[in-house]
Design an enzyme around this catalytic site. Structure first.
Site, PDB file in Angstrom:
ATOM      1  N   ASP A 266     -31.501   5.457-106.098  1.00 15.55           N
ATOM      2  CA  ASP A 266     -30.503   6.608-105.180  1.00 15.55           C
ATOM      3  C   ASP A 266     -31.270   7.350-104.492  1.00 15.55           C
ATOM      4  O   ASP A 266     -32.432   7.708-104.504  1.00 15.55           O
ATOM      5  CB  ASP A 266     -29.447   7.659-106.672  1.00 15.55           C
ATOM      6  CG  ASP A 266     -28.589   8.293-105.826  1.00 15.55           C
ATOM      7  OD1 ASP A 266     -27.382   7.394-105.338  1.00 15.55           O
ATOM      8  OD2 ASP A 266     -28.963  10.125-106.113  1.00 15.55           O
TER       9      ASP A 266
ATOM     10  N   HIS B  56     -25.775  15.152-107.929  1.00 11.86           N
ATOM     11  CA  HIS B  56     -25.976  15.340-106.383  1.00 11.86           C
ATOM     12  C   HIS B  56     -27.471  15.226-106.346  1.00 11.86           C
ATOM     13  O   HIS B  56     -28.271  16.180-105.324  1.00 11.86           O
ATOM     14  CB  HIS B  56     -25.308  15.927-105.488  1.00 11.86           C
ATOM     15  CG  HIS B  56     -24.329  16.004-105.309  1.00 11.86           C
ATOM     16  ND1 HIS B  56     -23.384  15.039-104.479  1.00 11.86           N
ATOM     17  CD2 HIS B  56     -23.290  16.863-105.444  1.00 11.86           C
ATOM     18  CE1 HIS B  56     -22.539  15.250-104.370  1.00 11.86           C
ATOM     19  NE2 HIS B  56     -22.233  16.331-105.805  1.00 11.86           N
TER      20      HIS B  56
ATOM     21  N   GLU C 256     -30.890  10.859-102.122  1.00 13.09           N
ATOM     22  CA  GLU C 256     -29.971  12.185-101.073  1.00 13.09           C
ATOM     23  C   GLU C 256     -30.919  12.105 -99.690  1.00 13.09           C
ATOM     24  O   GLU C 256     -31.866  12.203 -99.336  1.00 13.09           O
ATOM     25  CB  GLU C 256     -30.756  13.022-101.925  1.00 13.09           C
ATOM     26  CG  GLU C 256     -29.663  13.195-103.417  1.00 13.09           C
ATOM     27  CD  GLU C 256     -28.257  13.043-103.612  1.00 13.09           C
ATOM     28  OE1 GLU C 256     -27.752  13.524-102.702  1.00 13.09           O
ATOM     29  OE2 GLU C 256     -28.153  12.358-104.759  1.00 13.09           O
TER      30      GLU C 256
ATOM     31  N   ASP D 162     -28.283  10.903-110.926  1.00  9.77           N
ATOM     32  CA  ASP D 162     -27.137   9.625-110.471  1.00  9.77           C
ATOM     33  C   ASP D 162     -27.130   8.493-110.654  1.00  9.77           C
ATOM     34  O   ASP D 162     -26.109   7.954-110.891  1.00  9.77           O
ATOM     35  CB  ASP D 162     -26.938  10.186-108.741  1.00  9.77           C
ATOM     36  CG  ASP D 162     -25.923  11.105-108.430  1.00  9.77           C
ATOM     37  OD1 ASP D 162     -25.897  11.993-109.387  1.00  9.77           O
ATOM     38  OD2 ASP D 162     -25.988  11.443-107.462  1.00  9.77           O
TER      39      ASP D 162
END
EC number: 3.1.15.-
Length: 237
Positions: A47, A194, A49, A199
């Site tokens: 994942d 987030h 960001e 996540d």
């Protein structure tokens, strides 16, 4: 030519020795092959960001990675790194990113980080090389096609190690919502922190739910349940 008794003893010794080592070699080779096949079934969960979704200007600011087996059991937790980006880029983020990355503490962490994108790729590549064979294990995650775009651009060596296919939990989610709406209502809801590692964990739990409640059971499991039910009926009667 070897003498009868001495020759036969030597030949028996050589034959026996080879026989034992040969059998052990076959066993070890079979075990290694099975281990290799098992490793090839692993999934590389990632994942990211980012500062936004514009591949032309936005950048990766956090990345986490987990490895699971084919049954979604977590086998290894990889790096969870925050990547340094210039303040100008952070200041130009959308209002949504400013709000959520600010609230989660990620923006502050990015400003304090000293990890470069190149260092991050090296760390993640080293991790997946230890845990997976080259070119066989797919990238997995939620809406992971978005992550893949950034990884293809900014971490090409990492992506080169993975299989070209992806496992996107959001695809399963959308099919479940359309085909099994009642079951879909019980799917775990995302906390929307987030942050990368949170996540990933939520994505794995979500796919575990779909596997247990939507996908059909394995044949062996069906047989076991039939046998168990049959035994229970005999006991009751």
């Amino acid at each position: 030519m070897l003498g009868g008794s001495l020759g036969s003893r030597l030949l028996r010794g050589v034959g026996g020795s080879h026989g034992r080592f040969g059998a052990r070699g076959v066993r070890e080779g079979g075990a290694a092959m099975a281990a290799g096949e098992s490793m090839a079934q692993r999934m590389v969960w990632v994942d990211l960001e980012m500062t936004g979704l514009d591949i032309e200007k936005d950048q990766i600011i956090e990345m986490a990675c987990l490895i699971t087996d084919s049954d979604l059991n977590i086998l290894a937790e990889g790096p969870n790194l925050i990547i340094k980006q210039p303040d100008e880029l952070l200041d130009s983020m959308s209002d949504w990113c400013k709000e959520h990355h600010g609230k989660s503490g990620l923006t502050k962490a990015v400003k304090e980080s000293t990890i470069t994108l190149q260092q991050a790729e090296y760390e993640f590549l080293s991790f997946v090389r230890q845990q997976t064979p080259p070119g066989l294990c797919p990238l997995a995650g939620n809406s992971v096609h978005e992550d893949k775009k950034f990884l293809d651009k900014y971490m090409p060596q990492f992506m080169k190690h993975l299989h070209y296919r992806i496992i996107d939990v959001s695809t399963v989610k959308e099919l479940c919502r359309r085909w099994y709406p009642e079951e879909y209502e019980f799917a775990p809801k995302k906390a929307a922190s987030h942050r990368a590692l949170d996540d990933i964990s939520e994505s794995i739990k979500e796919l575990q739910f779909y596997r247990n409640n939507i996908f059909k059971k394995k044949i062996d499991e069906k047989k076991r349940k039939i046998i168990e039910n049959g035994e229970n009926e005999k006991t009751v009667s």
